[in-house]
Design a protein around this motif. Sequence first.
Motif, mmCIF file in Angstrom:
data_model
loop_
_atom_site.group_PDB
_atom_site.id
_atom_site.type_symbol
_atom_site.label_atom_id
_atom_site.label_comp_id
_atom_site.label_asym_id
_atom_site.label_seq_id
_atom_site.Cartn_x
_atom_site.Cartn_y
_atom_site.Cartn_z
ATOM 1 N N ALA A 315 0.797 -1.233 0.000
ATOM 2 C CA ALA A 315 0.000 0.000 0.000
ATOM 3 C C ALA A 315 0.828 1.281 0.000
ATOM 4 C CB ALA A 315 -0.936 0.008 1.205
ATOM 5 N N VAL A 316 2.145 1.165 -0.091
ATOM 6 C CA VAL A 316 2.986 2.366 0.030
ATOM 7 C C VAL A 316 2.644 3.404 -1.027
ATOM 8 C CG1 VAL A 316 5.339 3.245 -0.171
ATOM 9 C CG2 VAL A 316 4.892 1.208 1.207
ATOM 10 N N ASP A 317 2.556 2.990 -2.286
ATOM 11 C CA ASP A 317 2.286 3.955 -3.352
ATOM 12 C C ASP A 317 0.929 4.629 -3.168
ATOM 13 O OD1 ASP A 317 4.717 3.350 -4.464
ATOM 14 O OD2 ASP A 317 3.902 2.021 -6.018
ATOM 15 N N ASP A 318 -0.062 3.865 -2.726
ATOM 16 C CA ASP A 318 -1.388 4.439 -2.502
ATOM 17 C C ASP A 318 -1.368 5.444 -1.355
ATOM 18 O OD1 ASP A 318 -2.454 2.923 -4.552
ATOM 19 O OD2 ASP A 318 -3.144 1.311 -3.219
ATOM 20 N N VAL A 319 -0.608 5.134 -0.295
ATOM 21 C CA VAL A 319 -0.505 6.062 0.832
ATOM 22 C C VAL A 319 0.180 7.354 0.399
ATOM 23 C CG1 VAL A 319 0.602 6.432 3.073
ATOM 24 C CG2 VAL A 319 -0.569 4.271 2.607
ATOM 25 N N VAL A 320 1.254 7.248 -0.359
ATOM 26 C CA VAL A 320 1.941 8.441 -0.852
ATOM 27 C C VAL A 320 0.991 9.289 -1.687
ATOM 28 C CG1 VAL A 320 3.751 9.267 -2.399
ATOM 29 C CG2 VAL A 320 4.255 7.449 -0.767
ATOM 30 N N ALA A 321 0.235 8.659 -2.575
ATOM 31 C CA ALA A 321 -0.675 9.391 -3.454
ATOM 32 C C ALA A 321 -1.781 10.073 -2.660
ATOM 33 C CB ALA A 321 -1.268 8.450 -4.501
ATOM 34 N N ALA A 322 -2.371 9.362 -1.702
ATOM 35 C CA ALA A 322 -3.476 9.924 -0.931
ATOM 36 C C ALA A 322 -3.022 11.095 -0.063
ATOM 37 C CB ALA A 322 -4.107 8.838 -0.064
ATOM 38 N N TRP A 323 -1.917 10.924 0.648
ATOM 39 C CA TRP A 323 -1.438 11.993 1.515
ATOM 40 C C TRP A 323 -0.974 13.195 0.704
ATOM 41 C CZ3 TRP A 323 -0.337 12.295 7.011
ATOM 42 C CH2 TRP A 323 -0.966 11.274 7.748
ATOM 43 N N SER A 324 -0.365 12.957 -0.443
ATOM 44 C CA SER A 324 0.054 14.067 -1.298
ATOM 45 C C SER A 324 -1.149 14.861 -1.783
ATOM 46 C CB SER A 324 0.851 13.542 -2.495
ATOM 47 O OG SER A 324 2.044 12.897 -2.068
ATOM 48 N N ALA A 325 -2.224 14.160 -2.132
ATOM 49 C CA ALA A 325 -3.421 14.842 -2.629
ATOM 50 C C ALA A 325 -4.098 15.649 -1.530
ATOM 51 C CB ALA A 325 -4.388 13.814 -3.213
ATOM 52 N N VAL A 326 -4.179 15.093 -0.332
ATOM 53 C CA VAL A 326 -4.881 15.773 0.763
ATOM 54 C C VAL A 326 -4.061 16.950 1.299
ATOM 55 C CG1 VAL A 326 -5.768 15.526 3.113
ATOM 56 C CG2 VAL A 326 -6.184 13.724 1.423
ATOM 57 N N LEU A 327 -2.746 16.753 1.497
ATOM 58 C CA LEU A 327 -1.937 17.786 2.135
ATOM 59 C C LEU A 327 -1.411 18.828 1.147
ATOM 60 C CD1 LEU A 327 -2.171 15.774 4.497
ATOM 61 C CD2 LEU A 327 0.224 16.220 5.003
ATOM 62 N N GLY A 328 -1.239 18.467 -0.097
ATOM 63 C CA GLY A 328 -0.771 19.434 -1.083
ATOM 64 C C GLY A 328 0.538 20.088 -0.681
ATOM 65 N N ASP A 329 0.554 21.418 -0.736
ATOM 66 C CA ASP A 329 1.778 22.161 -0.408
ATOM 67 C C ASP A 329 2.055 22.237 1.087
ATOM 68 O OD1 ASP A 329 2.224 22.668 -3.082
ATOM 69 O OD2 ASP A 329 1.213 24.624 -3.042
ATOM 70 N N ALA A 330 1.187 21.699 1.907
ATOM 71 C CA ALA A 330 1.387 21.762 3.354
ATOM 72 C C ALA A 330 2.480 20.819 3.840
ATOM 73 C CB ALA A 330 0.083 21.436 4.080
ATOM 74 N N ALA A 331 2.877 19.845 3.016
ATOM 75 C CA ALA A 331 3.869 18.864 3.459
ATOM 76 C C ALA A 331 4.549 18.216 2.272
ATOM 77 C CB ALA A 331 3.208 17.791 4.331
ATOM 78 N N ARG A 332 5.700 17.608 2.543
ATOM 79 C CA ARG A 332 6.381 16.763 1.568
ATOM 80 C C ARG A 332 6.161 15.310 1.970
ATOM 81 N NH1 ARG A 332 11.334 19.161 3.499
ATOM 82 N NH2 ARG A 332 9.811 20.217 4.836
ATOM 83 N N VAL A 333 5.635 14.527 1.059
ATOM 84 C CA VAL A 333 5.298 13.130 1.320
ATOM 85 C C VAL A 333 6.280 12.274 0.523
ATOM 86 C CG1 VAL A 333 3.500 11.379 1.256
ATOM 87 C CG2 VAL A 333 2.885 13.788 1.603
ATOM 88 N N ARG A 334 7.168 11.561 1.232
ATOM 89 C CA ARG A 334 8.236 10.829 0.580
ATOM 90 C C ARG A 334 8.364 9.434 1.164
ATOM 91 N NH1 ARG A 334 12.675 15.429 1.768
ATOM 92 N NH2 ARG A 334 11.529 15.315 3.739
ATOM 93 N N THR A 335 8.943 8.536 0.393
ATOM 94 C CA THR A 335 9.214 7.201 0.911
ATOM 95 C C THR A 335 10.410 7.236 1.856
ATOM 96 O OG1 THR A 335 10.725 6.613 -0.875
ATOM 97 C CG2 THR A 335 8.360 6.171 -1.234
ATOM 98 N N ARG A 336 10.535 6.178 2.638
ATOM 99 C CA ARG A 336 11.674 6.058 3.543
ATOM 100 C C ARG A 336 12.997 6.208 2.775
ATOM 101 N NH1 ARG A 336 11.377 0.714 5.064
ATOM 102 N NH2 ARG A 336 10.130 1.179 6.921
ATOM 103 N N GLU A 337 13.081 5.531 1.654
ATOM 104 C CA GLU A 337 14.324 5.558 0.884
ATOM 105 C C GLU A 337 14.663 6.968 0.431
ATOM 106 O OE1 GLU A 337 12.701 1.649 1.251
ATOM 107 O OE2 GLU A 337 11.770 3.466 0.403
#
Length: 403
Positions: A315-337
């Motif tokens: 589910a990592v890719d889905d989590v990145v996509a969802a959080w990026s869409a909801v937070l927008g410019d309010a945060a950087r959403v990145r993988t551990r790597e």
Amino acid sequence: MTGPVLPADGGTPVGGGPVTGVDPLAVLAPDRAGGRLADVLPSALAVLGVPGSPDPLGLTSALAGVRRIAVLLVDGLGWYQVPTAAPYAPTLAGLTATVGRPLVAGFPSTTPTSLVTLGTGVAPGAHGVLGFTVRVPGTDRVLTHTNWAADPPPLRWQPVPTQLQRARAAGVTTTVVSRPEFGGSGLTLAANRGGDFRGAVGVDQVAATMLAALSVGDGPTLVSGYHADLDRHGHLSGVDSAPWRSAAAEVDLLLARLVDGLPSDAALLVTADHGQLDIPVAHRFDLDTDPRLRDGLRVVAGEARVRYLHAEPGAVDDVVAAWSAVLGDAARVRTREEVVATGWFGPVPEEHLGRIGDVVVTCNDTYAVLASRTEPPMASKLVAYHGADTAAELTVPLLVVRG
């Protein structure tokens, strides 16, 4: 009163204003030039003659002849908070203007991580205390480092020898002064094992206990002290609130007593673990009330400004996509790597990687992501927060005063 200590290059002391050319809300890069919190104790040990100790802060020439060093960490005293505190803390303001310079605390900019970074002299990836709360790998358990006793075992969870251990092995008398309830805690053992623990509460006790420990015996001496109240009042009431101003005045009194009581062959180093930012209500997301932010998550750790998200398998890719869409410019959403590759953690051994989320959410500007149902209720009611990589959170002072 003591004389000023110049920066290592012998130039003009750094003043107490903002870091030149840096917006407090600007994101700092991990390779930012200048000293780091991890450099403080190795440089202090170099002054005291401990073999093999580097001096990245260049203190040995300025502190030639010093045999006793007291290091005070003021929780929550960011470099950018010093001008705000100045009207209520004239000693702090004066010392910062004449003997102060900025340091970078490290990431996440949070108390447990910074305490262990100071105590070990290494980056968070090596010591493994990688956040306020982290997942215990192989379990769904979240460890809160400030409420940590013996599980997991502190010496296994944080395997790096402390600078106090190195000092003691070299014949330096070492003492830790902190609140009595912190004696023997997992965090104290992780950060400060190797020092004799002395409990002290309030300005009078902390000052008296640190000065007494500093004056014992004739050999080299190192005392590490901690004062928590400024951070607490910032969290509860906000930076520059009336309680925060009173706490700043108490910090000032503590500094004045320590400076005035320094033996002639002693020095005082004052630093901090992080700064703080007031977070407006309109800038707060709540992952527990937004199904889009809960979907695909197994464990949530970190804190409001830096979230560690451990995803369900696949589910990592889905989590990145969802959080990026909801937070927008309010945060950087990145993988551990991606976050490890930035270099903020330093090298991270395999056994510590699982403590970092599959997805790391780092808030920008004055935004935060709360967890109103899964974390203690008070955590969502705070006024000020920290943890992210802005200059206001990461930049802390170093004040160097000799007797």
